[in-house]
Design a protein around this motif. Structure first.
Motif, PDB file in Angstrom:
ATOM      1  N   LEU A  33      42.456  46.685  28.401  1.00  0.00           N
ATOM      2  CA  LEU A  33      41.715  47.236  29.946  1.00  0.00           C
ATOM      3  C   LEU A  33      40.349  45.961  28.423  1.00  0.00           C
ATOM      4  N   ALA A  55      40.679  42.368  29.539  1.00  0.00           N
ATOM      5  CA  ALA A  55      41.037  41.785  31.097  1.00  0.00           C
ATOM      6  C   ALA A  55      39.017  41.715  31.149  1.00  0.00           C
ATOM      7  N   VAL A  77      36.667  51.611  36.985  1.00  0.00           N
ATOM      8  CA  VAL A  77      37.909  51.623  36.514  1.00  0.00           C
ATOM      9  C   VAL A  77      38.090  53.039  35.440  1.00  0.00           C
ATOM     10  N   SER A  87      45.486  48.319  39.061  1.00  0.00           N
ATOM     11  CA  SER A  87      44.975  46.677  39.418  1.00  0.00           C
ATOM     12  C   SER A  87      45.092  46.465  40.503  1.00  0.00           C
ATOM     13  N   LEU A 129      42.283  45.501  42.576  1.00  0.00           N
ATOM     14  CA  LEU A 129      41.786  44.866  42.802  1.00  0.00           C
ATOM     15  C   LEU A 129      41.765  43.189  43.296  1.00  0.00           C
ATOM     16  N   LEU A 130      43.615  43.354  42.748  1.00  0.00           N
ATOM     17  CA  LEU A 130      44.066  41.511  43.304  1.00  0.00           C
ATOM     18  C   LEU A 130      44.058  41.975  44.650  1.00  0.00           C
TER      19      LEU A 130
END
Length: 597
Positions: free
Chosen positions: A243, A246, A426, A518, A521-522
């Motif tokens: 994390l 990222a 998050v 994720s 987010l993608l």
């Protein structure tokens, strides 16, 4: 007794296996070398592909694709030191990488011919790239499937499908030290930042389409090779490090930009990804279909606009940012409770219709609070303009700054702020999903009747999910109001050509993978970036969204990044709770009966 024989596997093109591997490797090497030559004589094509020994534009895509195909082919040949590249399949990733290189190369050459007016505009380097990429693909098509089959593949499509079938991940022969695993994670996220930066900096139109073509095939190649599975296992082992890497990689993005041209796209992606994460609490964890979720983003945006010092604000208040942030979140939270309390006793389609109605009621109410048809609060269709830039501890977000000796433009400041907001969201999502409440949400989503029978208070927990999702949307709405500097009702529709809208947010959650961290987010990044870079699809955005969702439901209903539960539900049938649906073999049944006799 029945004897099962395995059909000898062969590729689409009849060549010996070792010959096919050597042909693929030689073609990939030649394709890589072709990028050192000029592909066209004119610099009018985006990227300027006229240089020798200096690949540029889409030549870099071909260079990367040729190198990747070469590495996979050498690993398939058994070259020492490259076996780690293919912990799962060997031929499937080679074929996908060759196909990605071929698609990007030929698309580039066709685009040059169309843009400049004919094939005469191609230099010998372009012709060489076309020939070598075709040879590479032919060699890859001759490779046999990684997995042997009990039934022969008679048609070409069956052979191609068999060649692309995923292989199980092999066990690692030795464990890496922790520092090496952390370095691999850091390198992977750095590579991801590089790929994203290249894509967002690519010229609009044909160059970006070539980039998308390559990425759409190169990422499955990495998946078939088992590299993504290996990386996923490492990130699960080192969750905190992953994390941190990222967010650090994401925070480095504005330092790679000289202007605000693409930084504002990155800031908007983070805003909508944060809202999608909030919707993921409602849809992905609790299983509530909310079609008016964008209204909570609007509540937060309007609440922040009214108290942030805009000269057009009816209240005339100027709160500091932290107070405006809390105001936006609290307003959305209150609206979430007020709307959810009377409606969450509904289920399924009825709940979806009610939330859709709430979203439209909010937009119409903001239009009518104009001093003519209602109180003068929101200025009607004109909205609340001239929202001032944020200023936190003397740091003005509306001015360029220099950080670590690197200039950061205006929207780069808001991008870095959204990194912090996204990190907070998050954290909330992770803690909520892993808590007892999160497990209760999942139980309600899977079977509400069974959850109630087990003593779970369904209404209270559904209302909590609705309120939490609304509050997270309000947080993002506060920053959104300052980024766009004007808040109008038309920004918050159910569906429209421009995000944010409820259809966009729901599509982001479904596309990325419901219930995952994720995935939204993608999904938000893809659905915002692609229309922003391809202006010609703006008028067909809703049509393309619909087609994409239909294809997704047909071929990957669990989303691009599924959680383990969805993966078991849609893909795997070997677990204990799923019975084998195959009919028993007649000969085997007869043999067993005779044996018992």
């Amino acid at each position: 007794m029945t004897t099962h024989t395995t059909t000898p596997a062969r590729g689409l093109i009849p060549l010996p296996e070792r010959t096919a591997r050597l042909l693929t490797a030689a073609g990939a090497l030649a394709t890589t070398a072709s990028t050192a030559l000029a592909w066209t004589w004119s610099s009018d094509f985006p990227g300027d592909l006229t240089y020798y020994l200096s690949p540029a534009g889409l030549q870099l895509i071909t260079l990367v694709g040729g190198a990747l195909t070469l590495l996979f082919a050498l690993a398939a040949l058994g070259l020492r030191g490259l076996q780690w590249l293919t912990p799962a399949g060997r031929h499937a990733p080679t074929l996908l990488a060759a196909l990605a290189t071929f698609a990007a190369t030929w698309f580039t050459l066709i685009a040059i011919a169309v843009h400049l007016g004919g094939l005469i505009n191609l230099e010998p380097g372009g012709a060489l790239a076309a020939l070598t990429s075709l040879i590479t693909l032919a060699g890859a098509l001759a490779l046999p499937p990684d997995q042997p089959s009990d039934t022969p593949h008679r048609t070409p499509w069956q052979r191609i499908t068999a060649s692309l079938t995923a292989s199980p991940l092999r066990r690692r022969t030795r464990e890496l030290p922790s520092w090496a695993e952390i370095l691999i994670i850091a390198a992977a996220f750095a590579a991801g930042l590089l790929a994203f930066t290249y894509g967002i900096d690519t010229d609009d139109g044909a160059p970006f389409v070539g980039y998308l073509l390559f990425m759409a095939l190169a990422i499955p190649a990495l998946h078939r090779a088992g590299l993504i599975a290996r990386l996923t296992a490492l990130t699960h082992t080192h969750r905190g490090v992953a994390l941190g890497a990222a967010f650090l990689s994401a925070a480095c993005f504005p330092f790679t930009q000289d202007t605000d041209q693409y930084t504002i796209i990155g800031a908007n992606i983070l805003i909508f990804a944060t809202v999608a994460l909030g919707l993921n609490v409602v849809v992905g964890l609790a299983g509530l279909l909310d079609l008016g979720y964008v209204a909570f983003l609007g509540v937060g945006a309007y609440a922040a606009a009214l108290v942030s010092g805009s000269p057009e604000s009816a209240f005339g208040l100027h709160f500091p940012f932290w107070a405006a942030l809390l105001t936006g979140a609290a307003a959305s939270l209150i609206f979430g409770v007020l709307i959810g309390a009377p409606t969450l006793r509904l289920r399924g389609d009825y709940l979806a219709i009610v939330t859709l109605g709430f979203g439209e009621i909010f937009r119409i109410a903001m239009l009518n609070l104009n001093g003519t048809t209602g109180p003068d609060i929101t200025n009607g269709a004109m909205g609340i303009p001239n929202i001032p830039n944020l200023e936190i501890f003397g740091f003005n977000f509306g001015e360029p700054h220099t950080i670590l000796g690197i200039p950061i433009a205006t929207y780069g400041n808001y991008y870095l702020l959204m990194i912090l907001v996204t990190a907070f969201v998050v954290l909330v999502f992770r803690r909520a999903a892993a808590s007892r409440i999160g497990r209760a949400w999942i139980a309600i989503r899977e079977d509400e009747t069974a959850a109630i029978a087990m003593g779970i208070n369904s209404f209270r927990l559904r209302l909590l999910a609705f309120a939490l999702g609304a509050a997270l949307a309000g947080l993002a709405g506060t920053v959104h109001a300052h980024v766009v500097t004007t808040t109008t009702p038309e920004q918050f529709q159910f569906a429209g050509p421009q995000p944010p809208n409820s259809a966009f947010l729901l599509a982001a959650v479904i596309l990325g993978g419901m219930g995952t961290l994720s995935g939204p987010l993608l999904g938000a990044a893809l659905l915002f970036l692609i229309p922003a870079k391809l202006d010609f699809i703006q008028d067909y955005q809703l049509l393309l969204f619909g087609i994409a969702l239909v294809l997704l439901m047909r071929y990957r209903p669990e989303g691009l990044i599924p959680d383990r539960r969805k993966q078991l539900e849609f893909r795997e049938t070997g677990q204990l709770d799923v019975p084998d649906q195959r009919l028993p073999d007649a000969d085997a049944t007869l043999g067993a009966t005779q044996a018992k006799a």
